[in-house]
Write a protein that holds these residues in place. Structure first.
Motif, PDB file in Angstrom:
ATOM      1  N   GLY A  25      59.204  24.644  15.224  1.00 54.27           N
ATOM      2  CA  GLY A  25      57.880  24.351  15.757  1.00 54.27           C
ATOM      3  C   GLY A  25      57.884  23.096  16.603  1.00 54.27           C
ATOM      4  N   MET A  26      58.618  22.080  16.147  1.00 56.99           N
ATOM      5  CA  MET A  26      58.704  20.829  16.908  1.00 56.99           C
ATOM      6  C   MET A  26      59.549  20.995  18.169  1.00 56.99           C
ATOM      7  N   ILE A  27      60.639  21.765  18.062  1.00 53.77           N
ATOM      8  CA  ILE A  27      61.552  21.903  19.198  1.00 53.77           C
ATOM      9  C   ILE A  27      60.986  22.835  20.268  1.00 53.77           C
ATOM     10  N   VAL A  28      60.486  24.000  19.851  1.00 58.43           N
ATOM     11  CA  VAL A  28      60.079  25.035  20.805  1.00 58.43           C
ATOM     12  C   VAL A  28      58.644  24.837  21.286  1.00 58.43           C
ATOM     13  N   PHE A  29      57.732  24.463  20.365  1.00 56.63           N
ATOM     14  CA  PHE A  29      56.314  24.402  20.710  1.00 56.63           C
ATOM     15  C   PHE A  29      55.746  22.978  20.693  1.00 56.63           C
ATOM     16  N   ALA A  30      56.610  21.995  20.552  1.00 59.96           N
ATOM     17  CA  ALA A  30      56.195  20.582  20.569  1.00 59.96           C
ATOM     18  C   ALA A  30      55.110  20.282  19.533  1.00 59.96           C
ATOM     19  N   GLU A  31      55.192  20.914  18.366  1.00 58.06           N
ATOM     20  CA  GLU A  31      54.212  20.687  17.301  1.00 58.06           C
ATOM     21  C   GLU A  31      54.535  19.408  16.546  1.00 58.06           C
ATOM     22  N   ARG A  32      53.501  18.765  16.047  1.00 54.21           N
ATOM     23  CA  ARG A  32      53.657  17.566  15.233  1.00 54.21           C
ATOM     24  C   ARG A  32      52.738  17.685  14.025  1.00 54.21           C
ATOM     25  N   PRO A  33      53.228  18.269  12.915  1.00 57.36           N
ATOM     26  CA  PRO A  33      52.380  18.443  11.730  1.00 57.36           C
ATOM     27  C   PRO A  33      51.858  17.097  11.226  1.00 57.36           C
ATOM     28  N   ASP A  34      50.578  17.056  10.827  1.00 57.74           N
ATOM     29  CA  ASP A  34      50.021  15.802  10.328  1.00 57.74           C
ATOM     30  C   ASP A  34      50.367  15.615   8.861  1.00 57.74           C
ATOM     31  N   VAL A  35      49.962  14.465   8.333  1.00 63.11           N
ATOM     32  CA  VAL A  35      50.302  14.098   6.953  1.00 63.11           C
ATOM     33  C   VAL A  35      49.707  15.087   5.957  1.00 63.11           C
ATOM     34  N   TRP A  36      48.469  15.544   6.209  1.00 60.61           N
ATOM     35  CA  TRP A  36      47.814  16.467   5.290  1.00 60.61           C
ATOM     36  C   TRP A  36      48.572  17.791   5.204  1.00 60.61           C
ATOM     37  N   THR A  37      49.057  18.271   6.346  1.00 56.95           N
ATOM     38  CA  THR A  37      49.817  19.525   6.347  1.00 56.95           C
ATOM     39  C   THR A  37      51.118  19.377   5.564  1.00 56.95           C
ATOM     40  N   LEU A  38      51.819  18.273   5.775  1.00 58.44           N
ATOM     41  CA  LEU A  38      53.079  18.044   5.070  1.00 58.44           C
ATOM     42  C   LEU A  38      52.853  17.852   3.570  1.00 58.44           C
TER      43      LEU A  38
END
Length: 296
Positions: A255-268
């Motif tokens: 997700g980070m590599i292909v779609f430049a996603e940055r999950p927030d703290v709540w998601t993690l």
């Protein structure tokens, strides 16, 4: 039981499913969800029909009377409906969010087995299920300022997949897995055809890149499915099942590599709760199964 090989196959299956998700999410950027369902359904059905023919020398297992039973029909309906929500979620929600919520599926299966199948679930596992769904709420955050209604789509998918898995437990054990998979993909094709008239987007002929994405999704999806079937038949469930959670790790990375996603703290944090409670549930069920075998 060859647990080492089974674990390797399980991890390979999770890589395959994650890659399939990446290809499908990329497909939805240029094609309507209904059309994606149709392509995935056709590709998967043909793949498992060919596999059935290669293994048995005939397509007869695909037209056996058990394929028309109520349990199989109910499973196919759950498969088709849940896939609609899953692919819609991939189209509208970050991959990391979809993957994080999807990890609650084993908890939903345990709860469903207790409610609908009468399986004994003690207070420890009920507590783990409750905490796990708190993790889901942390990811979705209903009522919050950043709440997105589309985030409910992976949660609905979890319910549908749990229903599918519970129904699968009721199928006769002599029904070939390839036949079950064939009809699972066929139901996805039917689901795509059903919702096609409701699609707000017109059908489009895929570009060469689009056809490559279709091929990639089918290849990785079929490979992942076959690998997980082999893993579950080869190894002990208590040793193998916890490695299903590696899918979230792969999804976060891609997700980070292909779609430049940055999950927030709540998601993690929510994903951490889901994984920890799911692992506890697996280990608890494995321990109870060993005690039951020893008593027998």
């Amino acid at each position: 039981m060859n647990n080492t090989r089974a674990i390797i196959l399980m991890v390979a299956a999770m890589i395959g499913f994650t890659m399939e998700d990446v290809f499908i999410k990329s497909m939805t950027e240029g094609l309507p969800v209904a059309q994606v369902l149709i392509f995935i359904g056709i590709g998967g059905s043909l793949a498992f029909a060919a596999l059935t023919l290669a293994q048995r020398g005939t397509l007869a297992p695909l037209v056996h009377r058990d394929m028309r039973g109520q349990a199989m029909l109910a499973r196919n309906f759950s498969e088709g409906a849940s896939t609609i929500f899953f692919i819609s979620a991939l189209a509208l929600v970050p991959l990391s969010t979809v993957a994080a919520v999807f990890q609650a599926t084993p908890l939903a299966v345990t709860a469903g087995a207790a409610i609908f199948l009468g399986e004994q679930v003690g207070w420890r596992r009920w507590s783990a299920i409750f905490v796990g769904f708190v993790g889901v709420m942390m990811i979705i955050r209903p009522g919050g300022e950043s709440f997105d209604m589309n985030a409910l789509l992976p949660a609905i998918t979890v319910v549908g997949i749990a229903a599918r898995d519970l129904i699968t437990r009721q199928l006769r054990p002599d029904i070939p897995s390839t036949s079950v998979a064939f009809y699972g993909f066929a139901s996805v094709l039917v689901a795509g055809l059903v919702i096609l008239p409701l699609s707000p987007e017109p059908m489009a002929w895929p570009t060469p890149r689009g056809w490559g994405l279709v091929a990639g999704a089918v290849i990785f999806g079929v490979s992942g499915y076959y690998a997980i079937v082999l893993a579950m038949r080869m190894g002990d469930a208590g040793a193998v099942m916890p490695f299903r959670y590696t899918r979230l790790v792969f999804s976060l990375i891609l997700g980070m590599i292909v779609f430049a996603e940055r999950p927030d703290v709540w998601t993690l944090a929510g994903a951490g709760l889901i994984i920890s409670t799911g692992l506890y549930t697996f280990l608890r069920e494995a321990r109870l199964a060993r005690k039951a075998r020893a008593a027998a």
